[in-house]
Design a protein around this motif. Structure first.
Motif, PDB file in Angstrom:
ATOM      1  N   VAL A 147       0.890  -1.150   0.000  1.00 55.12           N
ATOM      2  CA  VAL A 147       0.000   0.000   0.000  1.00 55.12           C
ATOM      3  C   VAL A 147       0.927   1.198   0.000  1.00 55.12           C
ATOM      4  O   VAL A 147       1.702   1.393   0.937  1.00 55.12           O
ATOM      5  CB  VAL A 147      -0.932   0.021   1.232  1.00 55.12           C
ATOM      6  CG1 VAL A 147      -1.761   1.302   1.249  1.00 55.12           C
ATOM      7  CG2 VAL A 147      -1.831  -1.211   1.247  1.00 55.12           C
ATOM      8  N   GLY A 148       0.883   1.979  -1.071  1.00 59.45           N
ATOM      9  CA  GLY A 148       1.792   3.109  -1.225  1.00 59.45           C
ATOM     10  C   GLY A 148       1.595   4.176  -0.162  1.00 59.45           C
ATOM     11  O   GLY A 148       0.562   4.239   0.517  1.00 59.45           O
ATOM     12  N   GLN A 149       2.597   5.007  -0.017  1.00 64.05           N
ATOM     13  CA  GLN A 149       2.548   6.097   0.949  1.00 64.05           C
ATOM     14  C   GLN A 149       1.356   7.009   0.654  1.00 64.05           C
ATOM     15  O   GLN A 149       1.116   7.378  -0.493  1.00 64.05           O
ATOM     16  CB  GLN A 149       3.848   6.905   0.877  1.00 64.05           C
ATOM     17  CG  GLN A 149       5.075   6.123   1.327  1.00 64.05           C
ATOM     18  CD  GLN A 149       5.107   5.930   2.825  1.00 64.05           C
ATOM     19  OE1 GLN A 149       4.945   6.871   3.595  1.00 64.05           O
ATOM     20  NE2 GLN A 149       5.326   4.705   3.255  1.00 64.05           N
ATOM     21  N   HIS A 150       0.614   7.339   1.699  1.00 62.29           N
ATOM     22  CA  HIS A 150      -0.550   8.215   1.581  1.00 62.29           C
ATOM     23  C   HIS A 150      -0.830   8.843   2.939  1.00 62.29           C
ATOM     24  O   HIS A 150      -0.283   8.418   3.957  1.00 62.29           O
ATOM     25  CB  HIS A 150      -1.774   7.430   1.087  1.00 62.29           C
ATOM     26  CG  HIS A 150      -2.211   6.367   2.048  1.00 62.29           C
ATOM     27  ND1 HIS A 150      -1.546   5.154   2.171  1.00 62.29           N
ATOM     28  CD2 HIS A 150      -3.229   6.328   2.936  1.00 62.29           C
ATOM     29  CE1 HIS A 150      -2.156   4.425   3.089  1.00 62.29           C
ATOM     30  NE2 HIS A 150      -3.174   5.109   3.578  1.00 62.29           N
ATOM     31  N   ILE A 151      -1.683   9.842   2.952  1.00 68.69           N
ATOM     32  CA  ILE A 151      -2.134  10.495   4.182  1.00 68.69           C
ATOM     33  C   ILE A 151      -3.652  10.393   4.192  1.00 68.69           C
ATOM     34  O   ILE A 151      -4.305  10.622   3.169  1.00 68.69           O
ATOM     35  CB  ILE A 151      -1.689  11.971   4.232  1.00 68.69           C
ATOM     36  CG1 ILE A 151      -0.168  12.067   4.254  1.00 68.69           C
ATOM     37  CG2 ILE A 151      -2.299  12.683   5.445  1.00 68.69           C
ATOM     38  CD1 ILE A 151       0.364  13.488   4.146  1.00 68.69           C
ATOM     39  N   ASP A 152      -4.219  10.043   5.343  1.00 70.88           N
ATOM     40  CA  ASP A 152      -5.674   9.998   5.469  1.00 70.88           C
ATOM     41  C   ASP A 152      -6.157  11.436   5.653  1.00 70.88           C
ATOM     42  O   ASP A 152      -5.844  12.077   6.659  1.00 70.88           O
ATOM     43  CB  ASP A 152      -6.081   9.123   6.658  1.00 70.88           C
ATOM     44  CG  ASP A 152      -5.633   7.677   6.470  1.00 70.88           C
ATOM     45  OD1 ASP A 152      -5.511   7.235   5.311  1.00 70.88           O
ATOM     46  OD2 ASP A 152      -5.397   6.996   7.480  1.00 70.88           O
ATOM     47  N   ILE A 153      -6.888  11.931   4.664  1.00 66.85           N
ATOM     48  CA  ILE A 153      -7.286  13.335   4.701  1.00 66.85           C
ATOM     49  C   ILE A 153      -8.768  13.479   4.993  1.00 66.85           C
ATOM     50  O   ILE A 153      -9.570  12.610   4.677  1.00 66.85           O
ATOM     51  CB  ILE A 153      -6.932  14.061   3.388  1.00 66.85           C
ATOM     52  CG1 ILE A 153      -7.577  13.359   2.193  1.00 66.85           C
ATOM     53  CG2 ILE A 153      -5.434  14.164   3.201  1.00 66.85           C
ATOM     54  CD1 ILE A 153      -7.454  14.118   0.883  1.00 66.85           C
ATOM     55  N   GLY A 154      -9.107  14.579   5.634  1.00 67.24           N
ATOM     56  CA  GLY A 154     -10.485  14.907   5.961  1.00 67.24           C
ATOM     57  C   GLY A 154     -10.626  15.254   7.419  1.00 67.24           C
ATOM     58  O   GLY A 154      -9.789  14.899   8.262  1.00 67.24           O
ATOM     59  N   ASN A 155     -11.694  15.964   7.719  1.00 65.38           N
ATOM     60  CA  ASN A 155     -11.954  16.402   9.096  1.00 65.38           C
ATOM     61  C   ASN A 155     -12.115  15.246  10.067  1.00 65.38           C
ATOM     62  O   ASN A 155     -11.737  15.339  11.230  1.00 65.38           O
ATOM     63  CB  ASN A 155     -13.208  17.284   9.140  1.00 65.38           C
ATOM     64  CG  ASN A 155     -13.023  18.570   8.377  1.00 65.38           C
ATOM     65  OD1 ASN A 155     -11.911  19.072   8.239  1.00 65.38           O
ATOM     66  ND2 ASN A 155     -14.112  19.102   7.844  1.00 65.38           N
ATOM     67  N   TYR A 156     -12.699  14.142   9.604  1.00 69.85           N
ATOM     68  CA  TYR A 156     -12.907  12.968  10.457  1.00 69.85           C
ATOM     69  C   TYR A 156     -11.601  12.541  11.124  1.00 69.85           C
ATOM     70  O   TYR A 156     -11.560  12.260  12.312  1.00 69.85           O
ATOM     71  CB  TYR A 156     -13.490  11.821   9.617  1.00 69.85           C
ATOM     72  CG  TYR A 156     -13.453  10.474  10.292  1.00 69.85           C
ATOM     73  CD1 TYR A 156     -14.461  10.095  11.169  1.00 69.85           C
ATOM     74  CD2 TYR A 156     -12.400   9.589  10.061  1.00 69.85           C
ATOM     75  CE1 TYR A 156     -14.420   8.853  11.800  1.00 69.85           C
ATOM     76  CE2 TYR A 156     -12.360   8.352  10.677  1.00 69.85           C
ATOM     77  CZ  TYR A 156     -13.370   7.991  11.551  1.00 69.85           C
ATOM     78  OH  TYR A 156     -13.317   6.770  12.176  1.00 69.85           O
TER      79      TYR A 156
END
Length: 182
Positions: A109-118
């Motif tokens: 699973v490639g590098q990512h950031i979980d984005i969003g207000n939640y």
């Protein structure tokens, strides 16, 4: 390490794995929940991972990004996976969105950031159920084995690679942020 921590090792996950084997039809079943098809197809990068959600994000309006919604709902699989739900209830006062993710041998699973207000008000954990994987968060890497409970900062770039010789299964869950969280 500041961005990823092993909270506990050696948790007995055999009963959780047994329930996963008992209900193989639950993998991907969240796509069959009424009204979720278009929601699941938007806003998330494609990864080579299987998904079995127990509590999933929901929205009031299909134009809303699920990462900005505070709403969640149990899937039908929630009631069948009593061992993992029991683990959560014994170890955390409250929990929110959660589910199992599988990753094939050698899968990433490639590098990512979980984005969003939640995500700004939640802490993210994994309970490793099967296999071995390297988890990298903000440049720090930890080797995770079945029975390990980890916390990590999902507001930083993170990703994983299955380095074991079996399909990796991990349980990913969110807990409302609190200074008393492990």
């Amino acid at each position: 390490m500041a961005n990823i921590r092993v909270i506990k090792r050696g948790i007995n996950v055999s009963k959780i794995l047994k329930q996963l084997e008992q209900y193989p039809e639950d993998w991907g079943a969240q796509r069959n929940v009424a009204g979720t098809k278009s929601l699941l197809d938007r806003g998330f990068p494609q990864v080579d991972a299987g998904v079995l959600q127990l509590k999933m994000g929901t929205v009031k309006d299909l134009n809303q990004y699920v990462g900005d919604s505070e709403l969640s709902a149990e899937t039908p699989a929630y009631k069948r996976h009593t061992e993992i739900v029991g683990f959560l209830k014994r170890n955390f006062k409250r929990f929110d969105r959660c589910g199992f993710l599988s990753l094939p041998i050698g899968g990433e699973v490639g590098q990512h950031i979980d984005i969003g207000n939640y995500y700004q008000t939640r802490d993210r954990y994994h309970l490793a159920i099967q296999g071995t994987y390297d988890y990298t968060v903000g440049g720090e890497t930890v080797r995770v084995e079945a029975g390990d409970l980890i916390w990590f900062n999902n507001k930083l770039s993170h990703g994983t690679k299955n380095v074991g010789d079996v399909v990796r299964i991990t349980f990913v869950f969110d807990v409302p942020h609190s200074k008393t969280n492990p």
